[in-house]
Each structure stands twice: as C-alpha cells, then as structure tokens.
Scaffold this motif. Sequence first.
Motif: not given
Length: 202
Positions: A49-51, A53-57, A72-77, A83-87
């Motif tokens: 959850l923290f992970w 959140y911090t990535h998107w923040s 985006r952290a609560l409904f990460a699936l 997120l993977a595409r942005r990385i």
Amino acid sequence: MRTDHNPYTPPATEVRDTLPDDARAAPFYVVASAKFIVLYIATLGFYQLFWFYTHWSRWRTGRGETIWPVPRALFALFYTHALARRIERTLGERKVARRWWPMTLATVFVVMELLNYGSAIAWPWLVFHLSNAWLWLEWLGVIVIPVNCVCLLRIQLAANAACGDPDGRSNRRFTIYNLAWILVGVSATAWTIWYGLRTGTL
C-alpha cells in the motif's frame, strides 16, 4: 569600451526546468532490494500500500500529472500495468537497457491479487462446503505473498534503474518507522501461528 544594449535582445541566461532536482532524477520510489523484501514479508504484504502510493506520488510530483495516489494504492490491481508502463517508458527515455518483462510481472501480480480477494469473498461458502477450508486459505496466503513479493521486487529494481540508482543505495537503511511496522507484522504472524496451533487449524 561602451557597447549599446538592445532591449529587444532575448536574455542570454540559460532557462532551466523548474522541476526540483530530486523529482526529476527520481520519478519513482527508490528502495534497496533487501529492505523491500524484509518490509514486504514482515508486514505480510501490507507494505505494498505504501509502495504503490509512494511510486504514484513521486510520479505526480516529477511529471505534473493530475493523478490521485491514494486510490491507485488502494486499488492497485487496476493500476499495476500503468505503473509498469511508465517505468518502462522512463527506462527508454533515459536509454537504460533492461529486460524485465513488465506486463508479465504486472499480470501475475494482478492474478494473484484476484485469487486472494476472491478467496476472501468466497470464504463463507468455502467454510460451509469444505471441511478443510482453513487449510486451503492458509496455503493460498502462503503462495500469494512470496509470488507478489517477487513480482513487485522485479518492478522495483526496474524503477531503481530508471532513477539512476539500480542498487537503491539512497534508501537502504531501516528507519524507526520501518522497524515499528516490522514489529507489528512479526507480532501478527506469531499470533496467527500460535492461534492456528492452538485450534488445530494450522
């Protein structure tokens, strides 16, 4: 020697990006692999959850996108692939070659999360129809946590590389808050094992 200055001449001062240096250099959350593994396993996966959140923040700060990190952290699936595409896109922009199969990792993570959520929703039915439902749920939990840990760790290593810190050296030390969460997670795990042994469900 006197020279006349033309007031219509554009300024010679170099114009720089107004983004903060740290946000430009690290558009994603950076963390060392050992620290990630310990926090993920010790907290039984709640670290994600923290992970997320911090990535998107960090991405919102560095790129100025209008996104909400909390949902985006609560409904990460629903946002793992994004997120993977942005990385992956950032790796390409920074000319960092890396083979890490982002869509496969995101898909495996989402499938495991769906199985985990599905078992929680179907828990009453399982208990009613299966005498060993507890055993099935426990084994599912044992499988989900390490598989998801591996998937997110691979994504994290790619994010570290995209931020120019492949080893996560800038965030490898454990803070007092990290230790507090580890203590809570270990206590919860110990209580679960004790309860399972006492009731015979483990």
